[in-house]
Design a protein around this motif. Structure first.
Motif, mmCIF file in Angstrom:
data_model
loop_
_atom_site.group_PDB
_atom_site.id
_atom_site.type_symbol
_atom_site.label_atom_id
_atom_site.label_comp_id
_atom_site.label_asym_id
_atom_site.label_seq_id
_atom_site.Cartn_x
_atom_site.Cartn_y
_atom_site.Cartn_z
ATOM 1 N N VAL A 236 0.852 -1.187 0.000
ATOM 2 C CA VAL A 236 0.000 0.000 0.000
ATOM 3 C C VAL A 236 0.891 1.242 0.000
ATOM 4 N N THR A 237 1.520 1.439 -1.130
ATOM 5 C CA THR A 237 2.288 2.648 -1.407
ATOM 6 C C THR A 237 2.449 2.746 -2.921
ATOM 7 N N GLU A 238 3.230 3.688 -3.381
ATOM 8 C CA GLU A 238 3.373 3.917 -4.818
ATOM 9 C C GLU A 238 3.957 2.691 -5.501
ATOM 10 N N SER A 239 3.429 2.376 -6.674
ATOM 11 C CA SER A 239 3.731 1.101 -7.331
ATOM 12 C C SER A 239 5.170 0.974 -7.825
ATOM 13 N N GLY A 240 5.905 2.084 -7.931
ATOM 14 C CA GLY A 240 7.282 2.010 -8.396
ATOM 15 C C GLY A 240 8.174 1.157 -7.515
ATOM 16 N N ILE A 241 7.808 1.021 -6.243
ATOM 17 C CA ILE A 241 8.604 0.237 -5.310
ATOM 18 C C ILE A 241 8.594 -1.250 -5.662
ATOM 19 N N LEU A 242 7.607 -1.683 -6.432
ATOM 20 C CA LEU A 242 7.482 -3.109 -6.763
ATOM 21 C C LEU A 242 8.697 -3.623 -7.530
ATOM 22 N N ALA A 243 9.278 -2.788 -8.371
ATOM 23 C CA ALA A 243 10.438 -3.234 -9.156
ATOM 24 C C ALA A 243 11.595 -3.612 -8.239
ATOM 25 N N GLU A 244 11.858 -2.783 -7.229
ATOM 26 C CA GLU A 244 12.949 -3.076 -6.302
ATOM 27 C C GLU A 244 12.599 -4.254 -5.400
ATOM 28 N N LYS A 252 9.381 -14.015 -3.553
ATOM 29 C CA LYS A 252 8.187 -13.541 -2.863
ATOM 30 C C LYS A 252 7.230 -12.863 -3.845
ATOM 31 N N ARG A 253 5.953 -12.777 -3.442
ATOM 32 C CA ARG A 253 4.930 -12.185 -4.302
ATOM 33 C C ARG A 253 4.464 -10.869 -3.698
ATOM 34 N N PHE A 254 4.362 -9.845 -4.548
ATOM 35 C CA PHE A 254 3.960 -8.515 -4.100
ATOM 36 C C PHE A 254 2.708 -8.083 -4.859
ATOM 37 N N ILE A 255 1.668 -7.754 -4.113
ATOM 38 C CA ILE A 255 0.365 -7.442 -4.682
ATOM 39 C C ILE A 255 0.068 -5.966 -4.442
ATOM 40 N N PRO A 256 -0.004 -5.142 -5.492
ATOM 41 C CA PRO A 256 -0.269 -3.716 -5.272
ATOM 42 C C PRO A 256 -1.727 -3.476 -4.882
ATOM 43 N N ALA A 257 -1.936 -2.694 -3.842
ATOM 44 C CA ALA A 257 -3.300 -2.319 -3.463
ATOM 45 C C ALA A 257 -3.806 -1.276 -4.457
ATOM 46 N N PRO A 258 -5.051 -1.405 -4.902
ATOM 47 C CA PRO A 258 -5.564 -0.468 -5.901
ATOM 48 C C PRO A 258 -6.082 0.818 -5.264
ATOM 49 N N PRO A 259 -6.091 1.909 -6.046
ATOM 50 C CA PRO A 259 -6.719 3.136 -5.570
ATOM 51 C C PRO A 259 -8.233 3.002 -5.616
ATOM 52 N N ASP A 260 -8.915 3.958 -5.039
ATOM 53 C CA ASP A 260 -10.378 3.935 -5.033
ATOM 54 C C ASP A 260 -10.932 3.991 -6.451
ATOM 55 N N ASP A 261 -10.328 4.854 -7.277
ATOM 56 C CA ASP A 261 -10.761 4.997 -8.669
ATOM 57 C C ASP A 261 -9.736 4.316 -9.574
ATOM 58 N N GLU A 262 -10.008 3.090 -9.963
ATOM 59 C CA GLU A 262 -9.055 2.342 -10.771
ATOM 60 C C GLU A 262 -9.050 2.762 -12.232
ATOM 61 N N SER A 263 -9.993 3.621 -12.620
ATOM 62 C CA SER A 263 -10.012 4.094 -14.003
ATOM 63 C C SER A 263 -8.806 4.978 -14.305
ATOM 64 N N CYS A 264 -8.188 5.532 -13.229
ATOM 65 C CA CYS A 264 -7.010 6.393 -13.428
ATOM 66 C C CYS A 264 -5.730 5.582 -13.466
ATOM 67 N N GLY A 265 -5.844 4.258 -13.418
ATOM 68 C CA GLY A 265 -4.670 3.414 -13.480
ATOM 69 C C GLY A 265 -4.335 2.827 -12.130
ATOM 70 N N CYS A 266 -3.098 2.410 -11.980
ATOM 71 C CA CYS A 266 -2.640 1.813 -10.728
ATOM 72 C C CYS A 266 -2.292 2.935 -9.740
ATOM 73 N N ASN A 267 -1.712 2.560 -8.631
ATOM 74 C CA ASN A 267 -1.353 3.546 -7.610
ATOM 75 C C ASN A 267 -0.017 4.200 -7.963
ATOM 76 N N ASP A 268 -0.024 4.951 -9.056
ATOM 77 C CA ASP A 268 1.186 5.575 -9.577
ATOM 78 C C ASP A 268 1.258 7.047 -9.188
ATOM 79 N N CYS A 269 2.469 7.538 -8.935
ATOM 80 C CA CYS A 269 2.698 8.972 -8.849
ATOM 81 C C CYS A 269 2.871 9.480 -10.275
#
Length: 312
Positions: A236-244, A252-269
């Motif tokens: 539950v933070t910005e999705s860029g961290i997933l690469a590291e 290990k498996r990392f699952i990004p938590a989605p934002p409330d409005d998923e039409s704007c994409g993932c949880n990206d800055c």
């Protein structure tokens, strides 16, 4: 990496050698940008690293306030930012003139400002902090001393809860990424992955933090995922961290938590993603755009940043 990215990466490496340049990049940039960095880190680590860079040029692959911070600490170096339009919703939520007026309402308060601020706000600050050391910074101030904490109301509320510092006044700002996580969707993910640990950044809203197994900065989250015996993590933070995360812990498996409005994409800055290999190449070739600061403002800001680094 595709052929175009390979060519751009090779060009960047050549330019770095020719111009004695180093690239500092934040975890929230894209994976291909992270791959060309000489140093990758969170805001605190990048501020510390900037002080000791052995180069003529620092290119900051991140948002504008980060490049400003590097210039504050390294006034004699050329500091470049490949996309000067890459701002920060949190920094932009705290205008320096408005903050000066706010500060005047609370005479005698020690000002603690998150590093995610403009150099003008840092110049009005006694001590900066990041999510990595905000708790330590506040705890370093005598309990009876009133505090202004800016600009992130969520981080400020979290620190105030941990410390019991009711004499801490909060500026009303927030990060667009961390504000937008959905509790309903997070709880659904937790039900779908009952063995997963939920890791949350303290810039999130209080009700999201309450659902966490671990709360911490990007660097602290990375460390926790390595220490934990869990095999799955809800991030539950910005999705860029997933690469590291995937690079460090491929099993290990990392699952990004989605934002409330998923039409704007993932949880990206949206600002961090404005930094690209193309504009890094252009920036190195032209040695521009660069960061220039008023010296009086820079000196005032330097004091607050160095006070932060001393407590890290």
């Amino acid at each position: 990496m595709n052929v175009d990215n390979s060519a751009l990466t090779a060009r960047i490496e050549t330019l770095k050698r020719e111009k004695r340049a180093v690239i500092l990049a934040h975890y929230y940039t894209t994976p291909e940008v992270q791959a060309v960095a000489d140093f990758l880190g969170d805001s605190l680590a990048l501020a510390v690293e900037a002080q000791s860079v052995d180069a003529d040029i620092i290119l900051f692959a991140g948002v504008h306030f980060m490049a400003e911070t590097a210039k504050v600490l390294c006034p004699d170096k050329k500091v470049l930012i490949p996309c000067p339009e890459a701002g920060c919703s949190l920094a932009e939520s705290c205008d320096a003139a408005a903050f000066a007026a706010f500060k005047a309402q609370y005479p005698g308060h020690t000002v603690v400002s998150y590093v995610n601020t403009t150099v003008g706000v840092k110049a009005l600050t006694d001590i900066c902090c990041t999510s990595s050391n905000a708790l330590k910074v506040v705890e370093s101030i005598p309990a009876e001393q009133p505090i202004i904490f800016a600009p992130d109301r969520n981080l400020g509320s979290y620190v105030r809860k941990l410390t019991g510092r009711e004499n801490m006044v909060l500026w009303d700002g927030a990060c667009h990424v961390h504000e937008e996580f959905s509790l309903e969707k997070l709880l659904r993910l937790k039900r779908e992955h009952p063995a997963a640990k939920t890791v949350v950044h303290p810039e999130c809203r209080a009700y999201i933090i309450e659902a966490a197994d671990f709360v911490g900065s990007t660097a602290a989250i990375l460390d926790y995922c390595g220490r934990s015996d869990a095999e799955e993590f809800i991030v539950v933070t910005e999705s860029g961290i997933l690469a590291e995360m995937k690079r460090r812990y491929p099993a290990k498996r990392f699952i990004p938590a989605p934002p409330d409005d998923e039409s704007c994409g993932c949880n990206d800055c949206r600002y961090m993603k404005m930094v690209t290999l193309e504009n890094i190449v252009a920036c190195l070739e032209n040695e521009a755009p660069g960061i220039e600061l008023d010296e009086a403002t820079r000196r005032a800001a330097e004091r607050s940043i160095r006070n932060m680094i001393a407590i890290r």
